[in-house]
Design a protein around this motif. Structure first.
Motif, PDB file in Angstrom:
ATOM      1  N   GLY A   1       0.810  -1.214   0.000  1.00  0.00           N
ATOM      2  CA  GLY A   1       0.000   0.000   0.000  1.00  0.00           C
ATOM      3  C   GLY A   1       0.840   1.259   0.000  1.00  0.00           C
ATOM      4  O   GLY A   1       0.543   2.218  -0.729  1.00  0.00           O
ATOM      5  N   LYS A   2       1.902   1.270   0.789  1.00  0.00           N
ATOM      6  CA  LYS A   2       2.787   2.439   0.839  1.00  0.00           C
ATOM      7  C   LYS A   2       3.471   2.672  -0.507  1.00  0.00           C
ATOM      8  O   LYS A   2       3.574   3.801  -0.983  1.00  0.00           O
ATOM      9  CB  LYS A   2       3.857   2.241   1.920  1.00  0.00           C
ATOM     10  CG  LYS A   2       3.334   2.331   3.337  1.00  0.00           C
ATOM     11  CD  LYS A   2       4.462   2.076   4.322  1.00  0.00           C
ATOM     12  CE  LYS A   2       4.036   2.278   5.749  1.00  0.00           C
ATOM     13  NZ  LYS A   2       5.157   2.099   6.685  1.00  0.00           N
ATOM     14  N   ILE A   3       3.935   1.581  -1.117  1.00  0.00           N
ATOM     15  CA  ILE A   3       4.618   1.686  -2.408  1.00  0.00           C
ATOM     16  C   ILE A   3       3.629   2.110  -3.497  1.00  0.00           C
ATOM     17  O   ILE A   3       3.923   2.987  -4.314  1.00  0.00           O
ATOM     18  CB  ILE A   3       5.306   0.348  -2.769  1.00  0.00           C
ATOM     19  CG1 ILE A   3       6.441   0.061  -1.768  1.00  0.00           C
ATOM     20  CG2 ILE A   3       5.843   0.382  -4.193  1.00  0.00           C
ATOM     21  CD1 ILE A   3       6.992  -1.355  -1.847  1.00  0.00           C
ATOM     22  N   ALA A   4       2.453   1.504  -3.493  1.00  0.00           N
ATOM     23  CA  ALA A   4       1.433   1.816  -4.499  1.00  0.00           C
ATOM     24  C   ALA A   4       1.040   3.286  -4.440  1.00  0.00           C
ATOM     25  O   ALA A   4       0.875   3.939  -5.477  1.00  0.00           O
ATOM     26  CB  ALA A   4       0.206   0.925  -4.306  1.00  0.00           C
ATOM     27  N   LYS A   5       0.927   3.818  -3.239  1.00  0.00           N
ATOM     28  CA  LYS A   5       0.550   5.225  -3.076  1.00  0.00           C
ATOM     29  C   LYS A   5       1.583   6.146  -3.729  1.00  0.00           C
ATOM     30  O   LYS A   5       1.224   7.076  -4.445  1.00  0.00           O
ATOM     31  CB  LYS A   5       0.395   5.551  -1.591  1.00  0.00           C
ATOM     32  CG  LYS A   5      -0.111   6.946  -1.321  1.00  0.00           C
ATOM     33  CD  LYS A   5      -0.364   7.169   0.149  1.00  0.00           C
ATOM     34  CE  LYS A   5      -0.900   8.576   0.386  1.00  0.00           C
ATOM     35  NZ  LYS A   5      -1.202   8.805   1.787  1.00  0.00           N
ATOM     36  N   VAL A   6       2.852   5.876  -3.498  1.00  0.00           N
ATOM     37  CA  VAL A   6       3.919   6.697  -4.088  1.00  0.00           C
ATOM     38  C   VAL A   6       3.912   6.575  -5.610  1.00  0.00           C
ATOM     39  O   VAL A   6       4.130   7.557  -6.320  1.00  0.00           O
ATOM     40  CB  VAL A   6       5.301   6.284  -3.522  1.00  0.00           C
ATOM     41  CG1 VAL A   6       6.434   6.968  -4.281  1.00  0.00           C
ATOM     42  CG2 VAL A   6       5.395   6.596  -2.039  1.00  0.00           C
ATOM     43  N   LEU A   7       3.635   5.365  -6.124  1.00  0.00           N
ATOM     44  CA  LEU A   7       3.678   5.126  -7.559  1.00  0.00           C
ATOM     45  C   LEU A   7       2.342   5.436  -8.250  1.00  0.00           C
ATOM     46  O   LEU A   7       2.189   5.200  -9.446  1.00  0.00           O
ATOM     47  CB  LEU A   7       4.102   3.677  -7.832  1.00  0.00           C
ATOM     48  CG  LEU A   7       5.508   3.324  -7.344  1.00  0.00           C
ATOM     49  CD1 LEU A   7       5.788   1.844  -7.550  1.00  0.00           C
ATOM     50  CD2 LEU A   7       6.561   4.176  -8.026  1.00  0.00           C
ATOM     51  N   ASN A   8       1.390   5.958  -7.474  1.00  0.00           N
ATOM     52  CA  ASN A   8       0.114   6.413  -8.010  1.00  0.00           C
ATOM     53  C   ASN A   8      -0.682   5.321  -8.729  1.00  0.00           C
ATOM     54  O   ASN A   8      -1.236   5.541  -9.802  1.00  0.00           O
ATOM     55  CB  ASN A   8       0.322   7.618  -8.939  1.00  0.00           C
ATOM     56  CG  ASN A   8      -0.945   8.412  -9.139  1.00  0.00           C
ATOM     57  OD1 ASN A   8      -1.786   8.476  -8.253  1.00  0.00           O
ATOM     58  ND2 ASN A   8      -1.084   9.000 -10.307  1.00  0.00           N
ATOM     59  N   VAL A   9      -0.682   4.115  -8.147  1.00  0.00           N
ATOM     60  CA  VAL A   9      -1.476   2.999  -8.661  1.00  0.00           C
ATOM     61  C   VAL A   9      -2.200   2.353  -7.492  1.00  0.00           C
ATOM     62  O   VAL A   9      -1.879   2.605  -6.336  1.00  0.00           O
ATOM     63  CB  VAL A   9      -0.604   1.934  -9.382  1.00  0.00           C
ATOM     64  CG1 VAL A   9       0.015   2.498 -10.649  1.00  0.00           C
ATOM     65  CG2 VAL A   9       0.473   1.368  -8.468  1.00  0.00           C
ATOM     66  N   THR A  10      -3.159   1.495  -7.818  1.00  0.00           N
ATOM     67  CA  THR A  10      -3.837   0.753  -6.757  1.00  0.00           C
ATOM     68  C   THR A  10      -2.983  -0.449  -6.358  1.00  0.00           C
ATOM     69  O   THR A  10      -2.100  -0.878  -7.117  1.00  0.00           O
ATOM     70  CB  THR A  10      -5.217   0.245  -7.216  1.00  0.00           C
ATOM     71  OG1 THR A  10      -5.029  -0.739  -8.252  1.00  0.00           O
ATOM     72  CG2 THR A  10      -6.102   1.385  -7.717  1.00  0.00           C
ATOM     73  N   ILE A  11      -3.275  -0.989  -5.200  1.00  0.00           N
ATOM     74  CA  ILE A  11      -2.589  -2.210  -4.763  1.00  0.00           C
ATOM     75  C   ILE A  11      -2.836  -3.317  -5.783  1.00  0.00           C
ATOM     76  O   ILE A  11      -1.920  -4.053  -6.153  1.00  0.00           O
ATOM     77  CB  ILE A  11      -3.066  -2.622  -3.362  1.00  0.00           C
ATOM     78  CG1 ILE A  11      -2.572  -1.626  -2.316  1.00  0.00           C
ATOM     79  CG2 ILE A  11      -2.613  -4.038  -3.020  1.00  0.00           C
ATOM     80  CD1 ILE A  11      -3.173  -1.810  -0.928  1.00  0.00           C
ATOM     81  N   GLU A  12      -4.070  -3.428  -6.252  1.00  0.00           N
ATOM     82  CA  GLU A  12      -4.430  -4.469  -7.212  1.00  0.00           C
ATOM     83  C   GLU A  12      -3.618  -4.352  -8.495  1.00  0.00           C
ATOM     84  O   GLU A  12      -3.207  -5.357  -9.082  1.00  0.00           O
ATOM     85  CB  GLU A  12      -5.930  -4.409  -7.540  1.00  0.00           C
ATOM     86  CG  GLU A  12      -6.825  -4.779  -6.386  1.00  0.00           C
ATOM     87  CD  GLU A  12      -7.123  -3.620  -5.430  1.00  0.00           C
ATOM     88  OE1 GLU A  12      -6.625  -2.479  -5.648  1.00  0.00           O
ATOM     89  OE2 GLU A  12      -7.847  -3.851  -4.449  1.00  0.00           O
ATOM     90  N   GLU A  13      -3.388  -3.125  -8.947  1.00  0.00           N
ATOM     91  CA  GLU A  13      -2.582  -2.920 -10.154  1.00  0.00           C
ATOM     92  C   GLU A  13      -1.118  -3.280  -9.889  1.00  0.00           C
ATOM     93  O   GLU A  13      -0.485  -3.944 -10.715  1.00  0.00           O
ATOM     94  CB  GLU A  13      -2.679  -1.469 -10.624  1.00  0.00           C
ATOM     95  CG  GLU A  13      -4.026  -1.106 -11.201  1.00  0.00           C
ATOM     96  CD  GLU A  13      -4.182   0.375 -11.452  1.00  0.00           C
ATOM     97  OE1 GLU A  13      -4.740   0.722 -12.500  1.00  0.00           O
ATOM     98  OE2 GLU A  13      -3.741   1.184 -10.604  1.00  0.00           O
ATOM     99  N   LEU A  14      -0.592  -2.862  -8.761  1.00  0.00           N
ATOM    100  CA  LEU A  14       0.815  -3.116  -8.462  1.00  0.00           C
ATOM    101  C   LEU A  14       1.111  -4.608  -8.367  1.00  0.00           C
ATOM    102  O   LEU A  14       2.131  -5.069  -8.871  1.00  0.00           O
ATOM    103  CB  LEU A  14       1.230  -2.399  -7.163  1.00  0.00           C
ATOM    104  CG  LEU A  14       2.701  -2.482  -6.780  1.00  0.00           C
ATOM    105  CD1 LEU A  14       3.618  -1.957  -7.887  1.00  0.00           C
ATOM    106  CD2 LEU A  14       2.949  -1.711  -5.487  1.00  0.00           C
TER     107      LEU A  14
END
Length: 83
Positions: A54-67
């Motif tokens: 979740g933390k990484i996805a937020k920085v990369l501007n994607v959803t957890i599901e996408e990441l």
């Protein structure tokens, strides 16, 4: 994560990090996830905690599901990994 999604996570992590021009160190600082863990996730079929994803996805501007590969990425990626 399903086994095949572990590799997708690693690939998406690398692609997105490079798309935004971030080093592993920069992503680590922005996400609060250690550089060592970022490196590990990029080079091993890892199963990170949902909190870290979740933390990484937020920085990369994607959803957890996408990441993690459960949904297709909604961003255009450049496959030129020259960094």
């Amino acid at each position: 994560m399903k086994n095949n999604n572990k590799n997708i996570f690693s690939e998406n992590l690398i692609r997105l990090r490079k798309k935004y021009g971030l080093t592993q160190n920069e992503l680590a600082k922005l996400s609060g996830v250690s550089r060592r863990m970022i490196t590990y996730y990029e080079t091993h079929p890892a199963e990170p905690s949902i909190k870290r994803v979740g933390k990484i996805a937020k920085v990369l501007n994607v959803t957890i599901e996408e990441l993690v590969g459960y949904k297709e990425l909604n961003v255009k990626l450049n496959d030129d990994f020259s960094n």
